[in-house]
Write a protein that holds these residues in place. Structure first.
Motif, short mmCIF file in Angstrom:
data_model
loop_
_atom_site.label_atom_id
_atom_site.label_comp_id
_atom_site.label_asym_id
_atom_site.label_seq_id
_atom_site.Cartn_x
_atom_site.Cartn_y
_atom_site.Cartn_z
N GLN A 150 0.44 -1.30 -0.16
CA GLN A 150 0.65 0.26 -0.06
C GLN A 150 0.99 1.56 0.26
O GLN A 150 0.38 1.82 -0.11
CB GLN A 150 -0.94 -0.08 1.70
N HIS B 142 1.21 -9.54 4.55
CA HIS B 142 0.17 -8.59 4.32
C HIS B 142 -0.99 -8.75 2.97
O HIS B 142 -0.80 -7.14 1.94
CB HIS B 142 0.41 -6.85 5.16
N ASN C 245 -1.92 -10.44 8.70
CA ASN C 245 -2.99 -9.75 8.55
C ASN C 245 -4.37 -10.37 8.47
O ASN C 245 -3.82 -10.66 6.20
CB ASN C 245 -2.22 -8.02 7.81
N GLU C 246 -5.14 -10.53 9.11
CA GLU C 246 -6.27 -10.39 8.30
C GLU C 246 -6.70 -11.50 7.76
O GLU C 246 -7.24 -11.78 5.93
CB GLU C 246 -7.26 -9.28 7.69
N TYR D 122 -13.33 -1.77 11.91
CA TYR D 122 -13.98 -0.97 11.22
C TYR D 122 -14.80 -0.67 11.45
O TYR D 122 -15.00 0.04 11.30
CB TYR D 122 -13.30 -0.51 9.99
N GLY E 144 -22.26 -4.59 1.44
CA GLY E 144 -21.21 -5.42 2.21
C GLY E 144 -20.41 -6.53 1.78
O GLY E 144 -19.54 -7.06 2.10
N GLU F 277 -5.14 -2.02 14.00
CA GLU F 277 -5.45 -0.67 13.08
C GLU F 277 -7.61 -0.84 13.54
O GLU F 277 -7.92 -1.08 13.76
CB GLU F 277 -6.04 -1.71 11.24
N GLU G 11 -5.27 1.44 -1.39
CA GLU G 11 -6.21 1.05 -0.68
C GLU G 11 -6.92 -0.05 -1.67
O GLU G 11 -7.77 -0.40 -1.76
CB GLU G 11 -7.79 1.80 -0.01
N TRP G 12 -5.77 -1.09 -1.92
CA TRP G 12 -6.66 -2.07 -2.39
C TRP G 12 -7.63 -2.05 -4.04
O TRP G 12 -6.98 -1.32 -4.67
CB TRP G 12 -7.35 -3.15 -1.22
C1 GBH Z 1 -8.07 -3.63 6.93
O1 GBH Z 1 -9.36 -4.74 6.11
C2 GBH Z 1 -6.89 -3.81 6.15
O2 GBH Z 1 -6.01 -4.86 6.44
C3 GBH Z 1 -5.77 -2.87 5.49
O3 GBH Z 1 -5.01 -3.19 4.29
C4 GBH Z 1 -6.70 -1.71 5.11
O4 GBH Z 1 -6.11 -0.91 3.82
C5 GBH Z 1 -7.52 -1.24 5.71
O5 GBH Z 1 -8.24 -2.10 6.43
C6 GBH Z 1 -9.12 -0.35 4.89
O6 GBH Z 1 -9.84 -0.94 4.62
O7 GBH Z 1 -17.92 -6.36 2.22
O8 GBH Z 1 -18.56 -8.29 3.32
O9 GBH Z 1 -16.68 -8.00 2.66
C7 GBH Z 1 -10.19 -3.77 5.97
C8 GBH Z 1 -11.02 -4.89 6.26
C9 GBH Z 1 -12.21 -6.53 5.59
C10 GBH Z 1 -13.65 -4.29 6.24
C11 GBH Z 1 -13.99 -5.93 4.67
C12 GBH Z 1 -14.58 -4.50 5.13
C13 GBH Z 1 -16.44 -5.39 4.17
C14 GBH Z 1 -16.88 -7.06 4.16
N1 GBH Z 1 -12.40 -5.14 5.69
N2 GBH Z 1 -15.06 -5.70 5.73
S1 GBH Z 1 -17.77 -7.24 2.86
#
Ligand code: GBH
Length: 470
Positions: free
Chosen positions: A20, A121, A165-166, A298, A317, A373, A427-428
């Motif tokens: 990122q 990550h 990470n996640e 978040y 979502g 985070e 942001e991905w």
């Molecule tokens: C994090 O992921 C990351 O670790 C980071 O790299 C990123 O920049 C940051 O947060 C901000 O986005 O729509 O049903 O798929 C965020 C994790 C997982 C949060 C999916 C929102 C939505 C569920 N995200 N979630 S869905």
């Protein structure tokens, strides 16, 4: 809500991730990762944005460390780009890549900032993807080899090792909804990936401790889902929320902390997979001592159970993808948020964080926790003088950090808070359209400008006293 003083030794930090922020994707001997491939595939990211340049941190890291020192941060959470230090994912290390992270960690230490490393990550070396990526069990062993090498190379500089990470995102967004690299839409693959990520964590934790001694600190950062029933009086909705808890949370918490996958989870997904990817002995390998659990938070989700023949009313979502990340939950509808939302469209609910921390504390008997985070994207206002006003972000941060404080009051052992993110960044799938930074980056000039939220956070970091934004 008013003032609140945090414990003296509470760690205040900020977080980023390699793909990122670094850019320089073909420099210094770095190999390609799945995010290079994905972001360069037409249609995968907002306006075709890539991390090729990102915020040029690979060249501006000294400036960025100085920025953090200026804010008075205690710690900095960053990730190591696996293909930068081991281009093929196995085999020889790239000394230039390792040197980059040694220099960064050293500079941080010299500035009194503790380096907190994330090993993965999301930027898997492309060569490993070509062999199946996280659906291939071998990737878990390759990850452990990489983790061991990093422990050897950086062990003297790093205090906490966060393995993954996640993994929820890696497994479900990478292999089920396909909105993240490698962009696969195969529910069975997503569950296999989840298991191999768990295995990767366990093998890596053991390898790190073999290298550095049993007292080496190991952690993992999970995006745990706080899910509420649309109608709390309706049993079917409560059940739907429970199913999200299984597929979203206990697929990781189960093997990591309880030593098993919940039977209900296996039942719920039995039409997708027979779980034969779980081999004898895996659960013992996965359950390694966790010194601290990283919590990325978040937002919350609202769900309801669909009736027979009923179709979901919105994409709530599920992002822009037609495929759902929620494997096994075909009769669960994710509702669109009702209250205030961030620029991501995620609802703002600080109470969810308090709830999550206290629930984890009860379920896992005082397990040490770290907010790895928390933060928000909003549309910032840049004044004629260049000053950046972001009152919504300040309010978001204030209310979430207050929720952390309340959880501590209620007995949660929360050791620290890492704000996402230090800098605006890639942001991905959303590319550069969404800004999470407390420092604004002008992408044309790479100029960094601390936002009003950075000044507010800096005051908190220095004093340990949380005060409402002016
Ligand atoms: C994090 O992921 C990351 O670790 C980071 O790299 C990123 O920049 C940051 O947060 C901000 O986005 O729509 O049903 O798929 C965020 C994790 C997982 C949060 C999916 C929102 C939505 C569920 N995200 N979630 S869905």
């Amino acid at each position: 809500m008013s003032e609140r003083t945090f414990p003296e030794d509470f760690v205040w930090g900020a977080a980023t991730a390699a793909y990122q922020i670094e850019g320089a994707v073909t420099e210094g001997g770095r190999g390609p990762s799945i995010w290079d491939t994905f972001s360069h595939t037409p249609g995968r990211t907002h306006e075709g944005d890539t991390g090729d340049v990102a915020v040029d941190h690979y060249h501006r890291w000294r400036e960025d460390v100085a920025l953090m020192a200026g804010l008075g941060l205690d710690a900095y959470r960053f990730s190591i780009s696996w293909p930068r230090v081991q281009p093929g994912g196995r085999g020889p290390l790239n000394p230039e890549g390792v040197g980059f992270y040694r220099a960064l960690a050293g500079e941080l230490a010299a500035a009194g900032i503790n380096p907190v490393v994330t090993l993965y990550h999301w930027d898997l070396p492309q060569e490993l993807q070509d062999a199946g990526g996280w659906t291939n069990r071998e990737t878990a062993y390759a990850f452990a080899g990489y983790a061991r090498a990093m422990a050897r190379e950086l062990g003297d500089l790093v205090e906490v090792w966060t393995t993954l990470n996640e993994p929820w995102c890696s497994a479900y967004l990478g292999y089920a909804s396909g909105v993240h690299a490698p962009g696969v839409t195969d529910p069975a693959a997503a569950l296999a990936a989840a298991h191999h990520l768990n295995l990767a964590h366990g093998l890596a934790a053991a390898a790190i401790r073999e290298e550095l001694g049993d007292d080496a600190n190991v952690s993992i950062a999970l995006n745990l889902h706080v899910t509420r029933p649309a109608d709390p009086e309706r049993a079917a909705d409560l059940e739907a929320a429970h199913e999200v808890d299984l597929v979203g949370n206990h697929i990781f918490l189960g093997p990591l902390l309880d030593g098993s996958y919940p039977v209900e989870l296996r039942e719920l997904t039995s039409s997708v997979t027979d779980w034969s990817f779980v081999q004898e002995g895996d659960l013992a390998l996965i359950r390694q001592r966790l010194d601290v659990l990283g919590v990325n938070y978040y937002s919350t989700n609202y769900v309801r159970r669909l009736g027979p023949g009923e179709r979901p009313t919105g994409t709530g979502g599920h992002g822009d993808s037609a495929a759902s990340p929620w494997v096994g939950l075909d009769t669960v509808e994710f509702l669109a948020p009702r209250g205030p939302v961030t620029a991501m469209g995620w609802n703002i609910e600080p109470e969810g964080l308090h709830e999550l921390l206290t629930a984890l504390t009860i379920a896992y008997d005082g397990l040490p926790l770290m907010i790895t985070e928390n933060g928000a994207a909003f549309d910032d206002t840049v004044g004629a003088d260049g000053a950046v006003q972001d009152p919504e972000r300040q309010d978001y941060l204030y209310r979430h950090i207050d929720a952390v404080g309340r959880a501590i009051d209620d007995g949660a052992d929360v050791r620290g808070y890492f704000l996402w993110s230090l800098l605006d960044n890639f942001e991905w799938a959303y590319g550069y359209a969404k800004r999470f930074g407390i420092v604004r980056v002008d992408y044309a000039t790479q100029e960094r400008t601390p936002k009003a939220s950075a000044r507010w956070y800096s005051e908190l970091v220095r004093s340990g006293v949380l005060r409402p934004p002016a």
